[in-house]
Design a protein around this motif. Sequence first.
Motif, mmCIF file in Angstrom:
data_model
loop_
_atom_site.group_PDB
_atom_site.id
_atom_site.type_symbol
_atom_site.label_atom_id
_atom_site.label_comp_id
_atom_site.label_asym_id
_atom_site.label_seq_id
_atom_site.Cartn_x
_atom_site.Cartn_y
_atom_site.Cartn_z
ATOM 1 N N HIS A 56 0.796 -1.231 0.000
ATOM 2 C CA HIS A 56 0.000 0.000 0.000
ATOM 3 C C HIS A 56 0.828 1.280 0.000
ATOM 4 O O HIS A 56 0.428 2.276 -0.602
ATOM 5 C CB HIS A 56 -0.927 0.011 1.213
ATOM 6 C CG HIS A 56 -1.939 -1.081 1.191
ATOM 7 N ND1 HIS A 56 -2.594 -1.522 2.319
ATOM 8 C CD2 HIS A 56 -2.413 -1.848 0.169
ATOM 9 C CE1 HIS A 56 -3.421 -2.500 1.995
ATOM 10 N NE2 HIS A 56 -3.328 -2.718 0.701
ATOM 11 N N PHE A 87 -5.792 9.675 2.855
ATOM 12 C CA PHE A 87 -5.596 8.811 1.698
ATOM 13 C C PHE A 87 -4.711 9.511 0.671
ATOM 14 O O PHE A 87 -4.894 10.693 0.378
ATOM 15 C CB PHE A 87 -6.952 8.477 1.072
ATOM 16 C CG PHE A 87 -6.842 7.689 -0.205
ATOM 17 C CD1 PHE A 87 -6.488 6.351 -0.177
ATOM 18 C CD2 PHE A 87 -7.073 8.294 -1.433
ATOM 19 C CE1 PHE A 87 -6.379 5.622 -1.354
ATOM 20 C CE2 PHE A 87 -6.971 7.575 -2.611
ATOM 21 C CZ PHE A 87 -6.619 6.233 -2.567
ATOM 22 N N TYR A 98 -0.729 0.427 -5.742
ATOM 23 C CA TYR A 98 -1.135 1.723 -6.281
ATOM 24 C C TYR A 98 -0.331 2.089 -7.533
ATOM 25 O O TYR A 98 -0.875 2.659 -8.488
ATOM 26 C CB TYR A 98 -0.997 2.807 -5.215
ATOM 27 C CG TYR A 98 -2.126 2.761 -4.221
ATOM 28 C CD1 TYR A 98 -3.328 3.411 -4.468
ATOM 29 C CD2 TYR A 98 -2.006 2.022 -3.045
ATOM 30 C CE1 TYR A 98 -4.382 3.350 -3.569
ATOM 31 C CE2 TYR A 98 -3.056 1.946 -2.142
ATOM 32 C CZ TYR A 98 -4.236 2.613 -2.408
ATOM 33 O OH TYR A 98 -5.283 2.535 -1.523
ATOM 34 N N GLU A 152 -11.279 8.173 -5.364
ATOM 35 C CA GLU A 152 -12.025 6.919 -5.272
ATOM 36 C C GLU A 152 -11.589 5.959 -6.376
ATOM 37 O O GLU A 152 -11.463 4.750 -6.149
ATOM 38 C CB GLU A 152 -13.527 7.186 -5.368
ATOM 39 C CG GLU A 152 -14.403 5.939 -5.355
ATOM 40 C CD GLU A 152 -14.314 5.121 -4.074
ATOM 41 O OE1 GLU A 152 -14.675 3.930 -4.106
ATOM 42 O OE2 GLU A 152 -13.885 5.674 -3.033
ATOM 43 N N TYR A 182 -8.346 4.434 -5.353
ATOM 44 C CA TYR A 182 -8.583 3.388 -4.354
ATOM 45 C C TYR A 182 -9.064 2.100 -5.017
ATOM 46 O O TYR A 182 -8.574 1.006 -4.732
ATOM 47 C CB TYR A 182 -9.608 3.875 -3.334
ATOM 48 C CG TYR A 182 -10.046 2.803 -2.365
ATOM 49 C CD1 TYR A 182 -9.211 2.399 -1.327
ATOM 50 C CD2 TYR A 182 -11.289 2.181 -2.502
ATOM 51 C CE1 TYR A 182 -9.600 1.398 -0.445
ATOM 52 C CE2 TYR A 182 -11.687 1.186 -1.627
ATOM 53 C CZ TYR A 182 -10.841 0.801 -0.600
ATOM 54 O OH TYR A 182 -11.229 -0.202 0.261
#
Length: 264
Positions: free
Chosen positions: A77, A89, A98, A123, A126
């Motif tokens: 992450h 975030f 990512y 979003e 994510y």
Amino acid sequence: MLMLTHTYILQNVLSVAGINNYDKDIFIYNIVPDLLTIHPDINSQQTHKITRPLPISPLYPKAAYIMFHLLVDDLAHYGLISPVIPDEFNPDSLGYSYIKGKPLIRSILDFQKKASQEISYNEAAYRSHLIVEMIYDLVIIDRLISSKTIELLTEAVRAAYEKGIDEFVATINWLYGLDKADIREVMKRAHSYMTAEKILKTMTIEDRIRLYAFKFGLPNDDQLKIDGIKKLFLQAKELLDDNELFLRQTSDAVKKYGWLPPII
């Protein structure tokens, strides 16, 4: 990363270290941060937000395998082992999931726009990392099968539930402070559904698409949307041509960090 990827990484770290004599249930401890969330009152924020490093009590040595999971997640992450989970975030995180997911962001935004369900860039970032993690163990499925990783995990569930349940409950209660009845309920559910046959049924792109659609409120009976999600997963699969690199770098980083399996 998903449970089988975590299991495979620990399996290989122990093998490289020449450690072959261990309790079977250590692999269930290694997936605890994800496993506990099958209980409706326990979420991933609770199970992952533990300060690193955490001194492991000699009374609960197998908690070290829970920490191993968290270290691997940090690398996936954030790209490093973080003492605390960042409060904000970061869509530009340097974690493997990512970085690999970044080319998916525009595709996800376009898909959501066509679906008349537009989302923010953050979003989409994510969701991109989730798609990477949901496809990763399908990409390495041949290695999981040849290493008997699925069998290893199912044996761990049986061992923990049938022989080591009291130790498991005590360890999780010490680490998280969760109600002992809730911990037992989690293991009861895991013992019921984590069989080799049931796990194998989840190892298809169709199953991952269904899970993704359910998680984000997309209809499973809308073929156009399902086809759109499938395109995202297939794009992610193409991005993971260097999947072995993550496995090697993670093993090296955890070793450099100083994690060692406990002497039990």
